[in-house]
Scaffold this motif. Structure first.
Motif, PDB file in Angstrom:
ATOM      1  N   THR A  42       0.807  -1.218   0.000  1.00  8.97           N
ATOM      2  CA  THR A  42       0.000   0.000   0.000  1.00  8.97           C
ATOM      3  C   THR A  42       0.840   1.267   0.000  1.00  8.97           C
ATOM      4  O   THR A  42       0.411   2.303  -0.479  1.00  8.97           O
ATOM      5  N   GLU A  43       2.042   1.169   0.554  1.00  8.46           N
ATOM      6  CA  GLU A  43       2.838   2.370   0.777  1.00  8.46           C
ATOM      7  C   GLU A  43       4.324   2.048   0.732  1.00  8.46           C
ATOM      8  O   GLU A  43       4.725   0.890   0.855  1.00  8.46           O
ATOM      9  N   LYS A  44       5.106   3.107   0.563  1.00  9.84           N
ATOM     10  CA  LYS A  44       6.562   3.035   0.696  1.00  9.84           C
ATOM     11  C   LYS A  44       6.894   3.767   1.987  1.00  9.84           C
ATOM     12  O   LYS A  44       6.376   4.866   2.243  1.00  9.84           O
ATOM     13  N   VAL A  45       7.753   3.151   2.812  1.00  7.40           N
ATOM     14  CA  VAL A  45       8.069   3.728   4.117  1.00  7.40           C
ATOM     15  C   VAL A  45       9.579   3.807   4.326  1.00  7.40           C
ATOM     16  O   VAL A  45      10.342   3.049   3.732  1.00  7.40           O
ATOM     17  N   ALA A  46       9.969   4.733   5.207  1.00  8.21           N
ATOM     18  CA  ALA A  46      11.370   4.860   5.612  1.00  8.21           C
ATOM     19  C   ALA A  46      11.413   5.524   6.979  1.00  8.21           C
ATOM     20  O   ALA A  46      10.610   6.416   7.283  1.00  8.21           O
ATOM     21  N   ASP A  47      12.342   5.062   7.806  1.00 11.34           N
ATOM     22  CA  ASP A  47      12.549   5.694   9.107  1.00 11.34           C
ATOM     23  C   ASP A  47      13.146   7.079   8.914  1.00 11.34           C
ATOM     24  O   ASP A  47      13.978   7.289   8.024  1.00 11.34           O
ATOM     25  N   LEU A  48      12.712   8.016   9.737  1.00 12.41           N
ATOM     26  CA  LEU A  48      13.268   9.364   9.717  1.00 12.41           C
ATOM     27  C   LEU A  48      14.338   9.484  10.795  1.00 12.41           C
ATOM     28  O   LEU A  48      14.295   8.763  11.797  1.00 12.41           O
ATOM     29  N   PRO A  49      15.287  10.417  10.631  1.00 11.23           N
ATOM     30  CA  PRO A  49      16.373  10.529  11.603  1.00 11.23           C
ATOM     31  C   PRO A  49      15.941  11.017  12.981  1.00 11.23           C
ATOM     32  O   PRO A  49      16.636  10.786  13.967  1.00 11.23           O
ATOM     33  N   LYS A  50      14.789  11.690  13.054  1.00 10.90           N
ATOM     34  CA  LYS A  50      14.267  12.115  14.358  1.00 10.90           C
ATOM     35  C   LYS A  50      12.762  12.324  14.251  1.00 10.90           C
ATOM     36  O   LYS A  50      12.239  12.508  13.146  1.00 10.90           O
ATOM     37  N   PRO A  51      12.067  12.287  15.379  1.00  8.98           N
ATOM     38  CA  PRO A  51      10.607  12.463  15.355  1.00  8.98           C
ATOM     39  C   PRO A  51      10.214  13.855  14.850  1.00  8.98           C
ATOM     40  O   PRO A  51      10.936  14.830  15.049  1.00  8.98           O
ATOM     41  N   LEU A  52       9.064  13.923  14.218  1.00 10.47           N
ATOM     42  CA  LEU A  52       8.512  15.196  13.769  1.00 10.47           C
ATOM     43  C   LEU A  52       7.563  15.747  14.825  1.00 10.47           C
ATOM     44  O   LEU A  52       6.959  14.985  15.588  1.00 10.47           O
ATOM     45  N   SER A  53       7.393  17.038  14.841  1.00 15.33           N
ATOM     46  CA  SER A  53       6.418  17.668  15.726  1.00 15.33           C
ATOM     47  C   SER A  53       5.013  17.299  15.259  1.00 15.33           C
ATOM     48  O   SER A  53       4.706  17.398  14.071  1.00 15.33           O
ATOM     49  N   THR A  54       4.187  16.862  16.177  1.00 13.98           N
ATOM     50  CA  THR A  54       2.788  16.582  15.837  1.00 13.98           C
ATOM     51  C   THR A  54       1.847  17.534  16.589  1.00 13.98           C
ATOM     52  O   THR A  54       0.649  17.303  16.661  1.00 13.98           O
ATOM     53  N   GLN A  55       2.427  18.608  17.110  1.00 16.33           N
ATOM     54  CA  GLN A  55       1.638  19.611  17.818  1.00 16.33           C
ATOM     55  C   GLN A  55       0.585  20.183  16.876  1.00 16.33           C
ATOM     56  O   GLN A  55       0.865  20.476  15.714  1.00 16.33           O
ATOM     57  N   ASN A  56      -0.614  20.320  17.376  1.00 15.74           N
ATOM     58  CA  ASN A  56      -1.750  20.877  16.627  1.00 15.74           C
ATOM     59  C   ASN A  56      -2.198  20.012  15.451  1.00 15.74           C
ATOM     60  O   ASN A  56      -2.897  20.499  14.563  1.00 15.74           O
ATOM     61  N   GLU A  57      -1.787  18.760  15.407  1.00 21.36           N
ATOM     62  CA  GLU A  57      -2.201  17.850  14.329  1.00 21.36           C
ATOM     63  C   GLU A  57      -3.368  16.990  14.820  1.00 21.36           C
ATOM     64  O   GLU A  57      -3.463  16.696  16.005  1.00 21.36           O
ATOM     65  N   PRO A  58      -4.240  16.539  13.915  1.00 18.43           N
ATOM     66  CA  PRO A  58      -5.323  15.640  14.301  1.00 18.43           C
ATOM     67  C   PRO A  58      -4.758  14.311  14.839  1.00 18.43           C
ATOM     68  O   PRO A  58      -3.609  13.964  14.559  1.00 18.43           O
ATOM     69  N   ALA A  59      -5.577  13.571  15.559  1.00 16.57           N
ATOM     70  CA  ALA A  59      -5.142  12.296  16.152  1.00 16.57           C
ATOM     71  C   ALA A  59      -4.817  11.252  15.095  1.00 16.57           C
ATOM     72  O   ALA A  59      -4.077  10.310  15.360  1.00 16.57           O
ATOM     73  N   GLY A  60      -5.367  11.407  13.905  1.00 14.19           N
ATOM     74  CA  GLY A  60      -5.133  10.453  12.822  1.00 14.19           C
ATOM     75  C   GLY A  60      -5.808  10.932  11.559  1.00 14.19           C
ATOM     76  O   GLY A  60      -6.456  11.977  11.547  1.00 14.19           O
ATOM     77  N   THR A  61      -5.647  10.155  10.500  1.00 20.11           N
ATOM     78  CA  THR A  61      -6.254  10.499   9.219  1.00 20.11           C
ATOM     79  C   THR A  61      -6.347   9.247   8.355  1.00 20.11           C
ATOM     80  O   THR A  61      -5.756   8.220   8.689  1.00 20.11           O
ATOM     81  N   ALA A  62      -7.085   9.346   7.272  1.00 19.82           N
ATOM     82  CA  ALA A  62      -7.110   8.306   6.240  1.00 19.82           C
ATOM     83  C   ALA A  62      -6.177   8.770   5.129  1.00 19.82           C
ATOM     84  O   ALA A  62      -5.987   9.966   4.927  1.00 19.82           O
TER      85      ALA A  62
END
Length: 117
Positions: A42-62
């Motif tokens: 379904t998707e292509k994935v890769a680990d990122l070097p550090k976490p991204l800010s998820t401040q003010n983001e919805p709990a999830g999405t489609a």
């Protein structure tokens, strides 16, 4: 914010959301060299070097075909080449403008993601 993804001699473009803390956090990491691998056909994935800010983001999405996302629980980038239902922790970063067929190629892809000049 326009980005380019260089894949095996091809360059495709994408647009990151300008109103997203996560997208801005991702843009701050660029340029990035990543190895995208297949996940769930379904998707292509890769680990990122550090976490991204998820401040003010919805709990999830489609996810829809062409979505560039961040899966916060695993800290990875996910680019969808098939649509996927709602997932907790999935954060929309932007969309591909072109080149979805390259993301459908089976196997790993070495890519460089960079901001447009």
């Amino acid at each position: 914010m326009k980005i380019y993804i260089d894949i095996q001699g091809n360059t495709i473009s994408g647009t990151l959301k300008s109103d997203s803390d996560a997208a801005k956090s991702f843009a701050a990491l660029l340029p990035l060299q990543l190895k995208l691998s297949d996940y769930a056909a379904t998707e292509k994935v890769a680990d990122l070097p550090k976490p991204l800010s998820t401040q003010n983001e919805p709990a999830g999405t489609a996810a829809k075909v062409g979505d560039i996302t961040y899966y916060a629980p695993w800290g990875n980038l996910a680019i969808f080449h098939k649509s996927f239902g709602y997932a907790n922790g999935l954060v929309a970063l932007g969309t591909l403008d072109s080149g979805i067929e390259l993301m459908r190629k089976p196997g790993e892809l070495d890519v460089t993601i960079r901001l447009a000049d």
